[in-house]
Design an enzyme around this catalytic site. Structure first.
Site, mmCIF file in Angstrom:
data_model
loop_
_atom_site.group_PDB
_atom_site.id
_atom_site.type_symbol
_atom_site.label_atom_id
_atom_site.label_comp_id
_atom_site.label_asym_id
_atom_site.label_seq_id
_atom_site.Cartn_x
_atom_site.Cartn_y
_atom_site.Cartn_z
ATOM 1 N N ASP A 39 0.860 -1.170 0.000
ATOM 2 C CA ASP A 39 0.000 0.000 0.000
ATOM 3 C C ASP A 39 0.910 1.239 0.000
ATOM 4 O O ASP A 39 2.051 1.165 0.451
ATOM 5 C CB ASP A 39 -0.878 -0.037 1.253
ATOM 6 N N ASP B 269 -0.308 4.931 0.680
ATOM 7 C CA ASP B 269 -0.654 6.023 1.591
ATOM 8 C C ASP B 269 -0.798 5.536 3.033
ATOM 9 O O ASP B 269 -1.571 4.619 3.324
ATOM 10 C CB ASP B 269 -1.950 6.688 1.111
#
Ligand SMILES: [Mg+2]
Ligand SMILES: [Zn+2]
Length: 164
Positions: free
Chosen positions: A8, A10
């Site tokens: 991922d 953010d």
């Protein structure tokens, strides 16, 4: 076959106050360059899988997403490590697409593009939807950063490497 760390972006690799889209605001989170380097040394491709509903919501444009990615790469350069690929879902949740995490289309696409074995690969993210995507896709392991015991990226990576 090759393996990947599906990451991922953010609040896993960079700090996100919410819908981050300004390259000048990009900050690496603690332990990220060190963790990425370790993964790379152990033969993991580094592939970002990111939900970017801010695009579908009209908050920012796809080019802003790529500008943030460019800044992330720039910040990683002094550490001599780079992300190998970026995949994103631009849709809003109510569009019911097949690429928004926890759905697995982006993992499948990335695995095909890079010739990666999903069952040998791992997921690191900060949300339940990241972990769920990993399990749904059949990854070997999926871990969540930002919560004990993996309060930073490096600790999550060390755990991943100790169990793969
Ligand atoms: Mg996140
Ligand atoms: Zn989508």
């Amino acid at each position: 076959m090759k393996r990947a760390a599906f990451l991922d972006r953010d609040n896993t690799l960079i700090y996100d106050p919410g819908y981050i889209h300004e390259p000048e605001k990009v900050e690496l989170l603690e332990g990220v360059p060190e963790g990425l380097k370790l993964l790379k040394e152990k033969g993991f491709l580094l592939i970002v899988i990111s939900n970017q509903s801010g695009i579908g919501r009209g908050y920012f444009k796809e080019e802003d997403f790529w500008a943030v990615n460019g800044r992330l790469q720039e910040l990683l350069k002094p550490y001599d490590v780079q992300i190998d690929g970026f995949y994103f879902c631009p849709h809003k949740p109510n569009e019911k697409c097949n690429c928004r995490k926890p759905k697995t289309l982006l993992v499948e696409k990335a695995a095909k593009d890079f010739g990666v074995s999903v069952s040998e690969s791992v997921v690191i993210g900060d949300k339940d939807s990241d972990v769920e995507m990993g399990f749904r896709a059949g990854c070997r392991l999926a871990v969540k950063v930002g919560a004990p015991p993996f309060d930073n990226f490096l600790k999550a990576v060390e755990f991943v490497l100790s169990s793969t």
